[in-house]
Design a protein around this motif. Structure first.
Motif, mmCIF file in Angstrom:
data_model
loop_
_atom_site.group_PDB
_atom_site.id
_atom_site.type_symbol
_atom_site.label_atom_id
_atom_site.label_comp_id
_atom_site.label_asym_id
_atom_site.label_seq_id
_atom_site.Cartn_x
_atom_site.Cartn_y
_atom_site.Cartn_z
ATOM 1 N N ILE A 1 0.857 -1.183 0.000
ATOM 2 C CA ILE A 1 0.000 0.000 0.000
ATOM 3 C C ILE A 1 0.894 1.234 0.000
ATOM 4 C CG2 ILE A 1 -1.750 1.277 1.310
ATOM 5 C CD1 ILE A 1 -2.589 -1.444 2.512
ATOM 6 N N HIS A 2 0.529 2.220 -0.804
ATOM 7 C CA HIS A 2 1.312 3.455 -0.878
ATOM 8 C C HIS A 2 0.383 4.647 -0.642
ATOM 9 C CE1 HIS A 2 4.455 0.949 -2.589
ATOM 10 N NE2 HIS A 2 3.615 0.570 -3.534
ATOM 11 N N ILE A 3 0.769 5.509 0.282
ATOM 12 C CA ILE A 3 0.057 6.764 0.520
ATOM 13 C C ILE A 3 0.903 7.864 -0.106
ATOM 14 C CG2 ILE A 3 -0.859 8.329 2.261
ATOM 15 C CD1 ILE A 3 -1.127 5.877 4.092
ATOM 16 N N TRP A 4 0.349 8.491 -1.111
ATOM 17 C CA TRP A 4 1.139 9.242 -2.074
ATOM 18 C C TRP A 4 0.597 10.664 -2.208
ATOM 19 C CZ3 TRP A 4 -0.119 8.176 -7.856
ATOM 20 C CH2 TRP A 4 0.733 8.911 -8.689
ATOM 21 N N ASN A 5 1.502 11.631 -2.222
ATOM 22 C CA ASN A 5 1.155 13.016 -2.533
ATOM 23 C C ASN A 5 1.727 13.331 -3.918
ATOM 24 O OD1 ASN A 5 0.956 15.820 -2.808
ATOM 25 N ND2 ASN A 5 1.123 16.141 -0.601
ATOM 26 N N PRO A 6 0.909 13.229 -4.968
ATOM 27 C CA PRO A 6 1.451 13.434 -6.321
ATOM 28 C C PRO A 6 1.889 14.865 -6.586
ATOM 29 C CG PRO A 6 -0.938 13.164 -6.388
ATOM 30 C CD PRO A 6 -0.528 12.872 -4.984
ATOM 31 N N SER A 7 1.373 15.837 -5.820
ATOM 32 C CA SER A 7 1.752 17.235 -6.059
ATOM 33 C C SER A 7 3.204 17.490 -5.709
ATOM 34 C CB SER A 7 0.851 18.174 -5.256
ATOM 35 O OG SER A 7 -0.494 18.051 -5.648
ATOM 36 N N VAL A 8 3.679 16.885 -4.610
ATOM 37 C CA VAL A 8 5.061 17.088 -4.191
ATOM 38 C C VAL A 8 5.912 15.845 -4.432
ATOM 39 C CG1 VAL A 8 4.412 18.810 -2.485
ATOM 40 C CG2 VAL A 8 4.535 16.413 -1.802
ATOM 41 N N LYS A 9 5.272 14.816 -5.033
ATOM 42 C CA LYS A 9 5.971 13.581 -5.404
ATOM 43 C C LYS A 9 6.624 12.894 -4.196
ATOM 44 C CE LYS A 9 6.785 14.799 -10.242
ATOM 45 N NZ LYS A 9 5.815 15.914 -10.259
ATOM 46 N N LYS A 10 5.882 12.845 -3.093
ATOM 47 C CA LYS A 10 6.337 12.113 -1.918
ATOM 48 C C LYS A 10 5.402 10.942 -1.660
ATOM 49 C CE LYS A 10 8.765 15.826 0.522
ATOM 50 N NZ LYS A 10 8.906 16.573 1.807
#
Length: 208
Positions: free
Chosen positions: A67-76
């Motif tokens: 499972i990945h919790i991802w912030n695509p705006s800051v690519k973290k």
């Protein structure tokens, strides 16, 4: 955040490529296309989003699916640790993600059912970075039932469950870890085109 997945059907004999896109839910304009944060070419599913964070995992879920919790705006991206609670195979797995304002924490809920109608529920906390098994499963969930796609709102996971001819809404509060059941209206008599979602900041049961 709204998401849309596009398929390229040019050649039906070649494996289709899937592309998730991020849309503004205010302007309905596409912000950008999403690629897997770890560069994986495998198909993946989106299992919830909140405050710019997106939860992704395998398109076909297993108990050990990463499972990945991802912030695509800051690519973290954060990958929760593998749960040590589960080591058997399940016939059905549901995954949901969202923010619980009451405890000020992001939660991932994983519900797993075996062919013998045994149900296991565990919750991941972003704040503590660990999984917790929910011990108290109510008796009305320990019976044969058919599950439909659910949703997550204000820290509560909602699912439509079908027990014989009866439909009900099951809710699970990720803060109090309590279950509730609400019987659906009599007009809900078929699972076809039936879904539950969030509409205008309320839970809405949609029946086509």
């Amino acid at each position: 955040l709204n998401f849309e997945r596009e398929a390229d059907p040019d050649d039906p004999y070649v494996e289709q490529e899937f592309q998730w896109s991020l849309f503004s839910n205010e302007t309905f304009e596409e912000c950008f296309k999403l690629s897997h944060p770890l560069g994986s070419a495998e198909h993946y599913g989106i299992y919830g989003s909140s405050n710019g964070l997106v939860c992704i995992s395998d398109e076909i879920l297993n108990f050990d699916s990463p499972i990945h919790i991802w912030n695509p705006s800051v690519k973290k991206c954060r990958t929760p640790p593998m749960s040590a609670n589960i080591n058997i195979k399940f016939s059905y797995i549901a995954l949901q993600f969202g923010f619980h304002p009451g405890v000020n924490d992001y939660k991932v809920v994983r519900m797993m059912r075996t062919n013998k109608n045994s149900l296991a529920v565990e919750v991941y906390s972003v704040r503590t970075d660990c999984w917790k098994m929910v011990e108290a499963i109510p008796p009305w969930l320990k019976c044969p039932w058919h599950h439909h796609k659910g949703t997550f709102f204000n820290g509560v996971a909602y699912h439509i469950i079908e027990k014989g001819p009866m439909f009900s809404i099951m809710s699970f509060d990720t803060g109090s870890e309590e279950f509730e059941e609400f019987i659906a209206p009599d007009a809900i008599c078929s699972s076809r085109e039936l879904c539950i979602d969030v509409y205008r900041e309320q839970i809405c049961l949609l029946f086509g």
